[in-house]
Design a protein around this motif. Structure first.
Motif: not given
Ligand SMILES: Cc1ncc(C[n+]2csc(CCOP(=O)(O)OP(=O)(O)O)c2C)c(N)n1
Ligand SMILES: [Mg+2]
Length: 784
Positions: A14, A17, A20-21, A24, A370, A373, A379-381
């Motif tokens: 996680d 992720l 990465d977010l 963003k 995204f 990324l 995956d992000y969603q």
């Protein structure tokens, strides 16, 4: 702190992720500002602005919170200049539209500073005037405790009230007023997370203040958690020579650290070698990093270390209030990081291109949630869909609480002041009981007794989370005040800090929205002159559309012996000009009763707002009458003829408030010469003016419906004289001359008051019967 708590849902995969977010979020917030300033068409050539440096400073903290730590029931005040970060996160959650981001800071777009009323994504607390949003979270927590104790919300909804603030906000005095109040009310469930970038708007801030903040907050029962270095720096400190590096940074002045952060790796190396090369291990230690890596290492402060932030926040399991001092760099990762002038700095288009390449965002896909990324968008969603904060659902509007009908609403009788009558209405409501009385929560900054709330409090008690004893009662000492304190109490007693009053009224007035569906009816009292002391907080509460009844009493010269420091003058103009606050100043008790009855309902209506009653301790003989339905409507609309004018009359006397006695006596004498004269009672200059103003605007668009005051003044002759009188600024009523082109003689307070008795003061300031008659005579003479 390095061991991840079992409670933490942020597993290692996680974390990738979330990182990465976070990237963003950094990108989208910077891009939103860039778009507004450099890409969107500019019609006026003005800089739009948007604070890229302040945003990036806090972005990782916010990503950690919103993507992992926050629960649906938590409520958050985001520092004003991180608004782009907030909107970017909401956008990734699918709760903010691209259109809004593209129109950031333009009419109808995402707001420059988070706004409950103007933004389309769900803002918990508006911010903008620094310091107020911070204190608001503490008062919201007290209100949450009140709601829980009164079983007006489900315990499952209990959340943390979180403020994300800039370090310079800690200079605002209202923070410390609120801390003291919090200590008295056993504050809990409150987190303040300081973006400790040691920069304000103008400059780098004073060194070592963190020591003082630690002391101050600890003294009032807060846990202070200082997060200074990220894991990479901590690892470097553990290497040979590393302890010297730590000591150096610990001792480094804020401005030098900021300047080196701006200059980069080469400058860091030069400085560190100059200062530390005599120490064993340092040369070897620094040699392990090239310039870029050294710059990254030295700016690896805790606020930019996702792992550290997640672990720290998730570790908290208790409810004690927490101050997190999170070290950050203003402008982190941007070309102006650390520069003392970066507060309103913007990346140039060329700098933005470099930034875009570094963030890996493909050209033409800048707004794609995204894009660029490393993992698949799905995956992000999927991650966002299951994030705890994503489970938050908007509550519907709280049901309206019925107000007792006309027949049962309390009606005090006999000669008395509006202040005394207000106290009696509250007292009688408390006695009667029912849904309204149970929903009312009163509060006052140490003037509960002197604003006549004592009777209400005797019956409904003072709120405290634990039952407390009244020593005077236990000792059988006679007192008219029964200060019973406990969880069922309905009065929140505050110390003398009017800012706190308005912030608490703001939080109470949002209770229905914040805590899931049951509203409170807040009633706050203070002396009218001290509205000034809390004015920004009053404005802030109104700006958020919090709903409350503000009773300001006593007011004006009627506090005669108290002198000029206590005699309010300009509050009527505050009442008139403050949006979302309707100002009334009734003279008589029957008017007050109707206004209160109406206000308790109006405060709850979607199109309603808060209500301000400017009252007086001056006891007046009450008129022998029963107001008709039409008269009641007029009282609420703001004015009625106490004595109707004859058609074409050349004179009307107009008054507001307790000066009614002088106006009526002068009027009786004037009528001997001008039998057709009229006597107009203005109960709300504010509503009267607003209605007139709206009618004028509508007229410009072709609608003809006259306003209430136009209808009232219609019988006056052309060029009639109006003598207006108020214990306040003459401008409150002088505008009435514009309604029908009447000549106006406006009496009121032009200068500070002083000690005296009422006859002396009214004479000195030109508000007595003689002054009214003279003004009428002069006006009529002038016209002839
Ligand atoms: C009451 C008030 N006074 C002044 C300002 C103007 N102002 C905006 S931001 C700021 C300084 C912000 O510094 P800080 O809180 O440290 O935020 P950051 O460094 O994160 O931008 C000032 C003075 C304001 N918004 N509110
Ligand atoms: Mg700062």
């Amino acid at each position: 702190m390095s061991v991840q708590s079992a409670l933490s849902p942020a597993r290692n995969d996680d974390r990738d992720l979330i990182r990465d977010l976070d990237r963003k979020v950094h990108w989208l917030s910077a891009w939103t500002i860039h778009n507004a300033n450099h890409l969107r068409e500019s019609r006026d050539g003005l800089k739009v602005g948007g604070h890229q440096a302040s945003s990036t400073s806090l972005a990782t903290v916010m990503s950690a919170l919103y993507f992992s730590v926050l629960r649906p029931e938590d409520r958050i005040a985001v520092k004003p200049h991180a608004s782009p970060v907030f909107h970017a996160i909401q956008y990734l959650y699918g709760r903010q539209s691209l259109d809004q981001l593209e129109r950031f800071r333009s009419l109808g777009g995402a707001q420059s500073y988070p706004s409950r009323t103007k933004d389309q994504d769900e803002v918990d607390f508006s911010t903008g005037s620094v310091g107020l949003g911070v204190a608001m979270t503490a008062f919201a927590s007290i209100v949450q405790d009140y709601m829980l104790a009164h079983e007006r919300m489900s315990p499952a909804r209990q959340g943390r009230m979180i403020s994300l603030l800039g370090d310079a906000e800690l200079d605002e005095g209202n923070i410390y007023e609120c801390l003291i109040e919090g200590a008295k009310h056993d504050l809990r469930n409150t987190w303040w997370i300081v973006d400790y970038n040691r920069q304000s708007l103008d400059a780098t801030t004073s060194d070592s203040m963190f020591l003082r903040f630690t002391d101050i907050f600890a003294a009032v029962g807060w846990d202070v958690i200082t997060l200074k270095y990220g894991y990479r720096l901590e690892a470097a400190f553990a290497k040979p020579g590393g302890e010297h590096l730590r000591t150096w940074i610990d001792d480094c002045p804020n401005d030098l650290f900021a300047a080196l952060s701006f200059q980069g790796g080469e400058a860091w190396r030069k400085q560190l070698l100059a200062d530390l090369s005599a120490h064993a291990g340092i040369v070897d230690l620094l040699a392990q990093y090239d310039d870029e890596a050294l710059a990254a290492l030295m700016t690896n402060l805790a606020g930019h270390d996702m792992d550290l932030l997640l672990e720290t926040f998730h570790e908290v399991t208790d409810q004690r209030p927490k101050l997190f001092i999170v070290y950050t760099i203003k402008g982190f990762g941007l070309p102006f990081q650390g520069h003392k002038d970066n507060h309103s700095g913007l990346m140039t288009p060329t700098q933005m291109e470099t930034f875009q390449a570094r963030m890996g965002v493909p050209k033409g896909r800048e707004w794609e949630p995204f894009a660029g990324l490393p993992r698949a968008a799905s995956d992000y969603q999927a991650f966002i869909d299951q994030a705890p904060f994503g489970k938050r659902q908007a509550d519907g509007p709280a049901p309206i609480i019925p107000v007792p009908d006309e027949a049962s609403f309390p009606r005090p009788t006999g000669k008395q002041s509006t202040q005394v009558a207000f106290g009696k209405v509250m007292n009688d409501l408390a006695r009667m009981g029912g849904p309204l009385a149970d929903a009312i929560v009163s509060t006052s900054p140490d003037v509960t007794v002197s604003t006549n709330l004592g009777g209400w409090v005797n019956q409904r008690g003072i709120f405290a989370r634990d039952t407390r004893h009244d020593q005077f009662k236990d000792s059988n000492i006679a007192s008219p005040q029964k200060w019973l304190m406990g969880p069922q109490g309905q009065h929140i007693e505050l110390g003398i800090a009017e800012n706190n009053l308005f912030l608490l009224l703001g939080a109470l007035g949002l209770a229905g929205d914040l805590f899931g569906g049951q509203r409170l009816i807040p009633v706050g009292t203070l002396y009218d002159p001290f509205i000034n002391r809390g004015l920004d907080a009053l404005n802030y509460a109104c700006y958020q559309d919090a709903r409350f009844l503000l009773v300001a009493t006593p007011s004006g010269l009627t506090l005669a012996p108290e002198g000029g420091a206590h005699q309010s003058i300009h509050t009527p103009l505050i009442g008139m000009s403050q949006d979302k606050l309707s100002y009334f100043e009734p003279a008589f008790v029957d008017e007050l009763v109707e206004i209160m009855r109406w206000a308790f309902d109006f405060m709850q209506q979607p199109e309603g707002n808060s209500v301000y009653l400017r009252l007086s301790t001056r006891a007046l003989e009450q008129p022998d009458r029963t107001l008709s339905a039409a008269q009641i409507e007029d009282v609420i609309a703001g004015a009625y003829w106490q004595v109707e004018p004859a058609p074409g009359t050349e004179l009307a006397v107009v008054y507001t408030g307790a000066i009614a006695a002088e106006a009526m006596e002068a009027f009786d004498q004037l009528r001997e010469d001008i039998p057709g004269a009229g006597l107009l009672a203005v109960t709300s200059p504010d509503r009267l003016h607003l209605d007139w103003s709206a009618a004028l605007k509508a007229r410009a668009k072709g609608r003809r419906e006259p306003s209430h005051i136009e209808k009232l003044l219609a019988p006056l002759g052309a060029g009639a004289s109006l003598v207006t009188v108020i214990d306040g600024p003459p401008a409150t009523l002088s505008w009435l001359g514009g309604v029908k082109g009447s000549r106006v003689s406006a009496l009121g307070m032009d200068h500070f008051g002083q000690s005296g008795d009422l006859p002396d003061l009214y004479r000195t300031y030109g508000l007595d019967v003689e002054a009214i008659i003279d003004a009428a005579a002069a006006s009529l003479d002038y016209g002839s």
